[in-house]
Motif scaffolding. Sequence first.
Motif, PDB file in Angstrom:
ATOM      1  N   CYS A 198       0.847  -1.208   0.000  1.00  0.00           N
ATOM      2  CA  CYS A 198       0.000   0.000   0.000  1.00  0.00           C
ATOM      3  C   CYS A 198       0.878   1.252   0.000  1.00  0.00           C
ATOM      4  N   CYS A 201      -2.222   5.714  -1.694  1.00  0.00           N
ATOM      5  CA  CYS A 201      -2.755   6.529  -2.809  1.00  0.00           C
ATOM      6  C   CYS A 201      -4.172   7.019  -2.493  1.00  0.00           C
ATOM      7  N   VAL A 203      -7.052   5.732  -3.021  1.00  0.00           N
ATOM      8  CA  VAL A 203      -8.154   5.425  -3.944  1.00  0.00           C
ATOM      9  C   VAL A 203      -9.286   4.747  -3.170  1.00  0.00           C
ATOM     10  N   ILE A 235     -10.347  -2.247  -6.697  1.00  0.00           N
ATOM     11  CA  ILE A 235      -9.823  -1.001  -7.292  1.00  0.00           C
ATOM     12  C   ILE A 235      -8.406  -0.673  -6.830  1.00  0.00           C
ATOM     13  N   CYS A 236      -7.907  -1.384  -5.825  1.00  0.00           N
ATOM     14  CA  CYS A 236      -6.574  -1.044  -5.306  1.00  0.00           C
ATOM     15  C   CYS A 236      -5.512  -1.271  -6.391  1.00  0.00           C
ATOM     16  N   PRO A 237      -4.821  -0.213  -6.824  1.00  0.00           N
ATOM     17  CA  PRO A 237      -3.830  -0.387  -7.900  1.00  0.00           C
ATOM     18  C   PRO A 237      -2.670  -1.284  -7.490  1.00  0.00           C
ATOM     19  N   LYS A 238      -2.455  -1.438  -6.186  1.00  0.00           N
ATOM     20  CA  LYS A 238      -1.335  -2.259  -5.697  1.00  0.00           C
ATOM     21  C   LYS A 238      -1.803  -3.625  -5.215  1.00  0.00           C
ATOM     22  N   ASN A 239      -3.095  -3.900  -5.379  1.00  0.00           N
ATOM     23  CA  ASN A 239      -3.627  -5.181  -4.931  1.00  0.00           C
ATOM     24  C   ASN A 239      -3.297  -5.425  -3.455  1.00  0.00           C
ATOM     25  N   ASP A 256     -11.332  -7.870 -15.599  1.00  0.00           N
ATOM     26  CA  ASP A 256     -11.691  -6.557 -16.114  1.00  0.00           C
ATOM     27  C   ASP A 256     -12.760  -6.791 -17.178  1.00  0.00           C
TER      28      ASP A 256
END
Length: 290
Positions: A198, A201, A203, A235-239, A256
């Motif tokens: 994490c 960000c 989001v 939605i977490c860009p870093k998973n 997706d």
Amino acid sequence: MARSIAILYFSGTGNTEALAEDFRNEFRKKKKKTELIRVEDLLSGKAVFRPKDHDLIGIGYPIHALSFPRIFVRFLRDLPRAQDKRTFIFKSPGDPFGNGGSTAYLRKKLNQKGYQVIYETTLVMPANVFFRYPDSMIKQLFLHAQKKIKQAVDEILHNTVRLQKNNLFLDIFTEFFNRGAHLACYLFGKEMRTTKACNLCLVCVKKCPTQNIRLEQKKIKFGRKCTLCVKCFCICPKNAVYYRGMKWAIVKPWYDLARIMKDRQIRPDHLTPRTRGYFRRFYKYLIKNQ
Ligand SMILES: Cc1cc2nc3c(=O)[nH]c(=O)nc-3n(C[C@H](O)[C@H](O)[C@H](O)COP(=O)(O)O)c2cc1C
């Protein structure tokens, strides 16, 4: 004939949103003014909904524990009163089992507020928990849902009444199970965590539909208002979001839907007459007329 249509919907991970957009497109093809309103925007005051401005209302939601997500408890409480407003329901389970559960309780609540449910449809979509369906099956399910939406829009505009057949056992079981799940949201929603990946960000903080996620002393914290929609996971860009003790519960890698629908290499042919075992009922759902 409906002149103006409002579709009120909740979607955690995008499936119900894609269906709501499809309903809007189909109504617009029939020259019907159609507006989409997110339930969370309604609850936060970001969106306004006046029943008298519309003569047909659509309500869409993902199935959570056989019925509506926890956020719908507030939605139903705050929904403005209407008078004999024609209403249709569409629900998106990740499995055709049990027809997505009984709608008796939801219909009763809507009825008490002056919304007459005249049409219901179940649109099976990819599950966002437990099982990651193959891309070809995801495409097949969504294409089928689109076909059903076309039919539903025709039937709704021709005043066809189509209501799900419930029975007492299903009504009681659904309500019992669903209330248990809402309690589980309260108890376990707080058990979300973020890994070291994490990067703050935020989001998840910005997009959480119940404002359940906050930044506190440079750490992401989760509260008790969770509706378990699992949006923060997807939605977490870093998973980086995970559920303590139940990491396996959320599908990975995330799918997706838009990419799968665009990719011509993915053929919608996973479910066939030869499909057996767990997915057999999905094939049966595809060949059923309604
Ligand atoms: C907490 C939770 C509970 C769920 N319960 C069910 C269920 O009881 N039956 C089912 O078929 N799908 C269930 N699902 C799967 C979702 O209903 C399905 O993937 C849905 O299409 C997701 O829609 P969304 O992307 O709009 O949130 C559940 C998903 C979550 C996150």
